[in-house]
Design a protein around this motif. Sequence first.
Motif, mmCIF file in Angstrom:
data_model
loop_
_atom_site.group_PDB
_atom_site.id
_atom_site.type_symbol
_atom_site.label_atom_id
_atom_site.label_comp_id
_atom_site.label_asym_id
_atom_site.label_seq_id
_atom_site.Cartn_x
_atom_site.Cartn_y
_atom_site.Cartn_z
ATOM 1 N N LEU A 1 8.242 1.011 6.765
ATOM 2 C CA LEU A 1 7.851 1.500 8.087
ATOM 3 C C LEU A 1 8.451 0.635 9.188
ATOM 4 O O LEU A 1 9.015 1.144 10.161
ATOM 5 N N VAL A 2 8.337 -0.681 9.028
ATOM 6 C CA VAL A 2 8.876 -1.590 10.041
ATOM 7 C C VAL A 2 10.397 -1.479 10.098
ATOM 8 O O VAL A 2 10.990 -1.438 11.184
ATOM 9 N N TRP A 3 11.047 -1.410 8.930
ATOM 10 C CA TRP A 3 12.513 -1.301 8.901
ATOM 11 C C TRP A 3 12.967 -0.034 9.615
ATOM 12 O O TRP A 3 13.912 -0.067 10.415
ATOM 13 N N ASN A 4 12.308 1.083 9.346
ATOM 14 C CA ASN A 4 12.695 2.350 9.988
ATOM 15 C C ASN A 4 12.589 2.265 11.507
ATOM 16 O O ASN A 4 13.493 2.702 12.243
ATOM 17 N N ARG A 5 11.502 1.693 11.995
ATOM 18 C CA ARG A 5 11.307 1.612 13.442
ATOM 19 C C ARG A 5 12.281 0.616 14.079
ATOM 20 O O ARG A 5 12.828 0.869 15.164
ATOM 21 N N LEU A 6 12.494 -0.500 13.393
ATOM 22 C CA LEU A 6 13.430 -1.491 13.903
ATOM 23 C C LEU A 6 14.850 -0.936 13.936
ATOM 24 O O LEU A 6 15.592 -1.128 14.923
ATOM 25 N N THR A 7 15.226 -0.223 12.907
ATOM 26 C CA THR A 7 16.571 0.354 12.844
ATOM 27 C C THR A 7 16.752 1.443 13.879
ATOM 28 O O THR A 7 17.811 1.546 14.529
ATOM 29 N N SER A 8 15.738 2.278 14.084
ATOM 30 C CA SER A 8 15.819 3.312 15.120
ATOM 31 C C SER A 8 15.986 2.678 16.494
ATOM 32 O O SER A 8 16.772 3.164 17.334
ATOM 33 N N ALA A 9 15.281 1.592 16.747
ATOM 34 C CA ALA A 9 15.410 0.897 18.025
ATOM 35 C C ALA A 9 16.819 0.318 18.179
ATOM 36 O O ALA A 9 17.431 0.414 19.250
ATOM 37 N N TYR A 10 17.356 -0.255 17.107
ATOM 38 C CA TYR A 10 18.711 -0.801 17.170
ATOM 39 C C TYR A 10 19.733 0.299 17.433
ATOM 40 O O TYR A 10 20.678 0.117 18.213
ATOM 41 N N ASP B 1 0.866 -1.181 0.000
ATOM 42 C CA ASP B 1 0.000 0.000 0.000
ATOM 43 C C ASP B 1 0.898 1.224 0.000
ATOM 44 O O ASP B 1 2.125 1.107 0.006
ATOM 45 N N ASP B 2 0.317 2.407 -0.008
ATOM 46 C CA ASP B 2 1.115 3.630 -0.123
ATOM 47 C C ASP B 2 2.042 3.841 1.067
ATOM 48 O O ASP B 2 2.991 4.620 0.988
ATOM 49 N N ALA B 3 1.777 3.173 2.187
ATOM 50 C CA ALA B 3 2.612 3.351 3.374
ATOM 51 C C ALA B 3 3.888 2.525 3.324
ATOM 52 O O ALA B 3 4.764 2.690 4.171
ATOM 53 N N ASP B 4 4.020 1.620 2.335
ATOM 54 C CA ASP B 4 5.193 0.754 2.232
ATOM 55 C C ASP B 4 5.486 0.060 3.563
ATOM 56 O O ASP B 4 6.406 0.431 4.288
ATOM 57 N N PRO B 5 4.707 -0.964 3.919
ATOM 58 C CA PRO B 5 4.811 -1.588 5.244
ATOM 59 C C PRO B 5 6.216 -2.016 5.652
ATOM 60 O O PRO B 5 6.636 -1.784 6.786
#
Length: 241
Positions: free
Chosen positions: A229-238, A222-226
Amino acid sequence: MTVRELLGHTSGYRDDEDDPAVLRLLDDPDYAWTRDDLERREGPVTFPPGSRFDYCNSCYVMLGGVVARAGSANVGDELHRFIVGPLGLAAGVDIDRSASYASRIARGFDLRKGKLVDTFAGARDLGVPTFDWGPVWTAGGIVATAKAVARFTDALLGGSLVSPRSLATMLAPGGKAVIVESDGYDGRVWRGHGGFYDGFTAEAWYDASRPVTIAVLANRTDDADPATLVWNRLTSAYDRL
């Protein structure tokens, strides 16, 4: 035309997804695709080879033919010989439409007009559309676990899968060719690739400074590119560890 121009998206060939006839065939989830279905539709190049960049999935379909001819073997055999076998990925990777693997594949879902559509609907051949998976689709028709994608990305960009010279060529910055993408996130440089296709999104990136690879696969488009989104949040957490 050179192999490097096909690899770097500078060949001048058009993308197969720009061809209305190919798009009509993609409506059939059981169409018996051959590489010739795509290659024979390629007309003259649209610009002099090597002169500029234009993303081209068709080029990687053609490269599948190069692999098969150079190795005097089918693409699946060469994939296992050079990647799956050396990295121990047999349980997590398939391109040959093996019946034993089909039941493990997550169905893809695409958001269309506010509704999630099952992109596997109507597929009778192993229950998986022929345009999603198979040896013709060396532009991305491999099915794999997220762990296998991460191990491949780590080995490739970490330098244990290809020669130092080949890796340096792949990572060469700028210019007209782009073989491996570069992107910045949280002040760090990541090399890799992301993409989407018919109910699936993926991100696989390597940070050589630590080193670390983070890969995310999602069975939805979808337009949000799931996956992004998950990669960005996972990488920020790492990065906060």
